[in-house]
Write a protein that holds these residues in place. Structure first.
Motif, mmCIF file in Angstrom:
data_model
loop_
_atom_site.group_PDB
_atom_site.id
_atom_site.type_symbol
_atom_site.label_atom_id
_atom_site.label_comp_id
_atom_site.label_asym_id
_atom_site.label_seq_id
_atom_site.Cartn_x
_atom_site.Cartn_y
_atom_site.Cartn_z
ATOM 1 N N ALA A 63 11.663 -11.131 8.247
ATOM 2 C CA ALA A 63 10.630 -10.601 7.342
ATOM 3 C C ALA A 63 11.229 -9.637 6.325
ATOM 4 O O ALA A 63 12.000 -8.748 6.660
ATOM 5 C CB ALA A 63 9.544 -9.912 8.156
ATOM 6 N N GLY A 64 10.849 -9.865 5.055
ATOM 7 C CA GLY A 64 11.293 -8.975 3.990
ATOM 8 C C GLY A 64 10.116 -8.194 3.431
ATOM 9 O O GLY A 64 9.330 -7.620 4.188
ATOM 10 N N VAL A 65 9.971 -8.243 2.097
ATOM 11 C CA VAL A 65 8.915 -7.455 1.440
ATOM 12 C C VAL A 65 7.531 -7.998 1.805
ATOM 13 O O VAL A 65 7.289 -9.198 1.701
ATOM 14 C CB VAL A 65 9.121 -7.493 -0.095
ATOM 15 C CG1 VAL A 65 7.933 -6.906 -0.837
ATOM 16 C CG2 VAL A 65 10.400 -6.749 -0.464
ATOM 17 N N MET A 90 10.472 -14.216 2.911
ATOM 18 C CA MET A 90 11.567 -14.559 3.834
ATOM 19 C C MET A 90 12.806 -13.933 3.209
ATOM 20 O O MET A 90 13.234 -14.330 2.124
ATOM 21 C CB MET A 90 11.733 -16.082 3.926
ATOM 22 C CG MET A 90 10.597 -16.756 4.672
ATOM 23 S SD MET A 90 10.767 -18.564 4.661
ATOM 24 C CE MET A 90 12.119 -18.777 5.830
ATOM 25 N N CYS A 91 13.368 -12.947 3.874
ATOM 26 C CA CYS A 91 14.409 -12.133 3.254
ATOM 27 C C CYS A 91 15.719 -12.913 3.094
ATOM 28 O O CYS A 91 16.322 -13.354 4.077
ATOM 29 C CB CYS A 91 14.644 -10.884 4.089
ATOM 30 S SG CYS A 91 15.941 -9.860 3.394
ATOM 31 N N THR A 92 16.153 -13.045 1.846
ATOM 32 C CA THR A 92 17.387 -13.811 1.593
ATOM 33 C C THR A 92 18.637 -12.974 1.852
ATOM 34 O O THR A 92 19.747 -13.460 1.671
ATOM 35 C CB THR A 92 17.415 -14.357 0.149
ATOM 36 O OG1 THR A 92 17.265 -13.254 -0.756
ATOM 37 C CG2 THR A 92 16.323 -15.362 -0.085
ATOM 38 N N SER A 93 18.453 -11.733 2.290
ATOM 39 C CA SER A 93 19.615 -10.952 2.718
ATOM 40 C C SER A 93 19.914 -11.179 4.198
ATOM 41 O O SER A 93 20.802 -10.528 4.759
ATOM 42 C CB SER A 93 19.388 -9.457 2.442
ATOM 43 O OG SER A 93 19.268 -9.239 1.050
ATOM 44 N N THR A 94 19.169 -12.081 4.838
ATOM 45 C CA THR A 94 19.502 -12.444 6.233
ATOM 46 C C THR A 94 20.257 -13.777 6.214
ATOM 47 O O THR A 94 19.925 -14.662 5.414
ATOM 48 C CB THR A 94 18.225 -12.640 7.093
ATOM 49 O OG1 THR A 94 17.478 -13.751 6.553
ATOM 50 C CG2 THR A 94 17.351 -11.411 7.091
ATOM 51 N N ASN A 128 11.705 -14.465 -3.097
ATOM 52 C CA ASN A 128 12.664 -13.518 -2.505
ATOM 53 C C ASN A 128 12.156 -12.070 -2.612
ATOM 54 O O ASN A 128 11.173 -11.802 -3.306
ATOM 55 C CB ASN A 128 14.041 -13.680 -3.170
ATOM 56 C CG ASN A 128 13.981 -13.356 -4.650
ATOM 57 O OD1 ASN A 128 13.782 -12.212 -5.040
ATOM 58 N ND2 ASN A 128 14.112 -14.371 -5.503
ATOM 59 N N CYS A 129 12.878 -11.146 -1.949
ATOM 60 C CA CYS A 129 12.381 -9.763 -1.864
ATOM 61 C C CYS A 129 12.336 -9.032 -3.208
ATOM 62 O O CYS A 129 11.678 -8.007 -3.335
ATOM 63 C CB CYS A 129 13.229 -8.965 -0.874
ATOM 64 S SG CYS A 129 12.944 -9.458 0.833
ATOM 65 N N THR A 130 13.031 -9.563 -4.227
ATOM 66 C CA THR A 130 12.952 -8.885 -5.524
ATOM 67 C C THR A 130 12.260 -9.759 -6.574
ATOM 68 O O THR A 130 12.293 -9.445 -7.761
ATOM 69 C CB THR A 130 14.357 -8.411 -5.985
ATOM 70 O OG1 THR A 130 14.200 -7.434 -7.003
ATOM 71 C CG2 THR A 130 15.212 -9.564 -6.499
ATOM 72 N N LYS A 138 10.876 -2.207 -0.625
ATOM 73 C CA LYS A 138 10.073 -2.338 0.596
ATOM 74 C C LYS A 138 10.781 -3.149 1.675
ATOM 75 O O LYS A 138 10.227 -3.366 2.751
ATOM 76 C CB LYS A 138 8.725 -2.996 0.266
ATOM 77 C CG LYS A 138 7.821 -2.132 -0.610
ATOM 78 C CD LYS A 138 6.502 -2.841 -0.828
ATOM 79 C CE LYS A 138 5.651 -2.096 -1.839
ATOM 80 N NZ LYS A 138 4.518 -2.921 -2.275
ATOM 81 N N CYS A 139 11.982 -3.636 1.390
ATOM 82 C CA CYS A 139 12.729 -4.391 2.404
ATOM 83 C C CYS A 139 13.903 -3.543 2.897
ATOM 84 O O CYS A 139 14.687 -3.049 2.081
ATOM 85 C CB CYS A 139 13.248 -5.699 1.815
ATOM 86 S SG CYS A 139 14.402 -6.539 2.931
ATOM 87 N N PRO A 140 14.023 -3.392 4.212
ATOM 88 C CA PRO A 140 15.095 -2.538 4.739
ATOM 89 C C PRO A 140 16.494 -3.047 4.376
ATOM 90 O O PRO A 140 17.424 -2.250 4.261
ATOM 91 C CB PRO A 140 14.878 -2.587 6.261
ATOM 92 C CG PRO A 140 14.026 -3.792 6.515
ATOM 93 C CD PRO A 140 13.203 -3.986 5.284
ATOM 94 N N ARG A 141 16.660 -4.344 4.182
ATOM 95 C CA ARG A 141 17.996 -4.876 3.844
ATOM 96 C C ARG A 141 18.219 -4.915 2.333
ATOM 97 O O ARG A 141 19.290 -4.576 1.835
ATOM 98 C CB ARG A 141 18.164 -6.294 4.408
ATOM 99 C CG ARG A 141 18.370 -6.365 5.901
ATOM 100 C CD ARG A 141 18.191 -7.780 6.421
ATOM 101 N NE ARG A 141 16.826 -8.252 6.167
ATOM 102 C CZ ARG A 141 15.827 -8.099 7.039
ATOM 103 N NH1 ARG A 141 16.029 -7.530 8.202
ATOM 104 N NH2 ARG A 141 14.612 -8.523 6.739
ATOM 105 N N CYS A 142 17.188 -5.356 1.584
ATOM 106 C CA CYS A 142 17.384 -5.565 0.143
ATOM 107 C C CYS A 142 17.351 -4.267 -0.660
ATOM 108 O O CYS A 142 17.839 -4.223 -1.790
ATOM 109 C CB CYS A 142 16.333 -6.533 -0.392
ATOM 110 S SG CYS A 142 16.519 -8.194 0.278
ATOM 111 N N LYS A 143 16.773 -3.225 -0.084
ATOM 112 C CA LYS A 143 16.598 -1.996 -0.872
ATOM 113 C C LYS A 143 17.934 -1.434 -1.376
ATOM 114 O O LYS A 143 17.986 -0.824 -2.442
ATOM 115 C CB LYS A 143 15.802 -0.944 -0.103
ATOM 116 C CG LYS A 143 16.497 -0.320 1.095
ATOM 117 C CD LYS A 143 15.563 0.742 1.703
ATOM 118 C CE LYS A 143 16.018 1.276 3.034
ATOM 119 N NZ LYS A 143 17.376 1.774 3.130
HETATM 120 ZN ZN LIG Z 1 14.931 -8.557 1.825
#
Ligand SMILES: [Zn+2]
Length: 475
Positions: free
Chosen positions: A26-28, A36-40, A75-77, A84-89
């Motif tokens: 889970a992303g933003v 769906m967070c693309t940083s995973t 994507n998250c951006t 709002k995404c712990p990975r993408c921020k």
């Molecule tokens: Zn993300």
């Protein structure tokens, strides 16, 4: 002919999707959906594996084109909310968007090295675009809407073109800048244009504004772009306009040469008269009251099929829907009298151009007559649509003023003006009914299907006749 897939992935999923093992993807959050967070690594694998599967199993696909910051939540951006995404921020917008494109490009090229991958800059904010372009993989082509950001002035109202304009001849500053950045680092470039019809007006298979198309196509040919996407959500029909684009691309010649060649091919001895008509249509069409809101909500696609409503319906005009009497939305940035005036200017130029076009059709070779007669019908339909749009803007503006005033004499005066507008609208509707009956392509656009059929225009004629019985004395 090849098929290209449009990819706007990975789409956000309903919140219920992110349970169990999927919770970590889970992303933003986007309300009832989540990116769906693309940083995973899992989401990147999913994107990659699914494309690899498609391109390995569907042979002969031309390639893909991507939008990575569209209206849809991806994507998250994609909506610039990566914080709002712990990975993408902690990653940059450019890094995230370029990576999505890289993952997809790698997968496609692993399956088919010859397939094309076009990264469309749609939705990339101007402040982020240069860095995204710098980070794109070497194998992609950069696509940009040619006319975007062109400054225009219509009826004294200044604005900038967004997209979907045939009346504005690109390329504009945004595309020019993005193509230059892409070219500097060796990427191929593509111009997205509309050459048949567009959201400005789409109720005929193509609009014979050949001079505008030729000018734009020749400019693009000289700009060094490597490819054209000749239509997006509105397409049209095989047409002389597309042949103009082909000649501009293949023969690298000037607009006059191209237009003379096409005019000769279609109209034979009527070539000079056809060129006079095309120039008259094109000159007038430069006055189209372009604005994104007007393109989507205005009455121009429905033309004479748009009904007369004696009293406000209070319905909103909708995109790809019915315009109703929502004159405020129709006109968008233009005061009603200016929008009506601009439509009238375009209608008048089309009316003027029909005289030489008739001459050209009558002189055209017998074997081309089916096409040249069609072109005359399309130009005539366009003229009636633009004239009807001016009328309906005037009518609804007058109607609303009549409702707002308590002055009886003023009410009478406005009523007389409305009757005058409707007398002309009745004439247009009758002509339009006959025209729509004679050619089933009129009123149709392939992604919108029928804006109207002849019976809708019959209903309009009844609504005009019914009007005086309804409104007189506010009965
Ligand atoms: Zn993300």
């Amino acid at each position: 002919m090849k098929v290209y897939l449009y990819l706007n992935e990975p789409r956000a999923m309903p919140n219920s999707f992110f349970t169990g093992d999927r919770a970590k993807l889970a992303g933003v959050p986007y309300g009832d959906q989540t990116a769906m967070c693309t940083s995973t690594p899992e989401v990147k694998h999913w994107l990659s594996d699914s494309l690899l599967y498609v391109f390995k199993n569907v042979h002969g696909l031309g390639g893909i084109f991507t939008i990575t910051a569209s209206e849809n939540r991806t994507n998250c951006t994609s909506h610039y909310q990566k914080e709002k995404c712990p990975r993408c921020k902690d990653r940059s917008v450019a890094e995230i968007i370029a990576e999505v494109n890289s993952v997809m490009a790698d997968a496609v090229h692993r399956a088919d090295p010859k397939a094309d991958v076009l990264a469309w800059d749609w939705g990339w904010r101007d402040d982020f675009a240069p860095e995204i372009i710098a980070k794109l993989p070497d194998s992609v082509w950069l696509m940009s809407v040619s006319e975007w950001s062109l400054p225009i002035e219509r009826g004294g109202i200044k604005s900038n073109v967004g997209e979907y304009s045939i009346s504005s001849v690109g390329p504009g500053p945004r595309a020019a800048k993005h193509w230059a950045l892409a070219r500097e680092r060796g990427l191929k470039t593509v111009a997205k244009v509309q050459f048949n019809v567009t959201w400005e007006f789409a109720a005929v298979p193509y609009l014979p504004v050949a001079d505008l198309v030729a000018e734009h196509a020749v400019k693009l040919s000289g700009s060094g772009v490597n490819g054209l996407m000749l239509g997006w959500s509105l397409g049209g029909f095989p047409s002389p306009n597309l042949e103009i684009a082909r000649l501009a691309e293949s023969q690298k010649t000037d607009a006059d040469d191209i237009l003379n060649k096409i005019a000769k091919e279609y109209y034979g001895d009527g070539a000079a008269a056809a060129r006079e008509a095309w120039t008259t249509f094109s000159t007038g069409y430069r006055e189209f009251p372009y604005n994104g809101g007007l393109c989507y909500n205005g009455p121009q696609h429905w033309g004479a099929a748009n009904l007369v409503f004696p009293k406000p319906t209070n319905y909103r005009a909708t995109m790809v829907g019915i315009p109703y009497d929502d004159v405020k939305s129709w006109c968008a940035i233009y005061p009603a009298e200016i929008a009506a005036g601009q439509f009238r200017k375009v209608a008048e130029s089309f009316g003027k151009g029909l005289t030489p076009l008739r001459r050209a059709v009558d002189l055209s070779p017998t074997e081309r007559r089916v096409q040249t007669e069609s072109e005359f019908r399309f130009a005539k339909a366009a003229q009636l649509h633009f004239a009807s749009s001016a009328n309906m803007i005037d009518f609804n503006a007058l109607r609303n003023r009549r409702i707002d005033t308590t002055d009886t004499a003023e009410k009478e005066k406005l009523f007389a003006e409305m009757q005058k507008v409707l007398a002309d609208e009745l004439r247009i509707s009758k002509e339009m009914y006959r025209l729509a009956k004679s050619d089933s392509r009129i009123g149709y656009e392939s992604s919108n299907h029928y804006f109207y059929i002849p019976m809708d225009i019959a209903e309009k004629i009844i609504s005009i006749k019914h009007f005086k019985y309804t409104i007189n004395g506010d009965k």
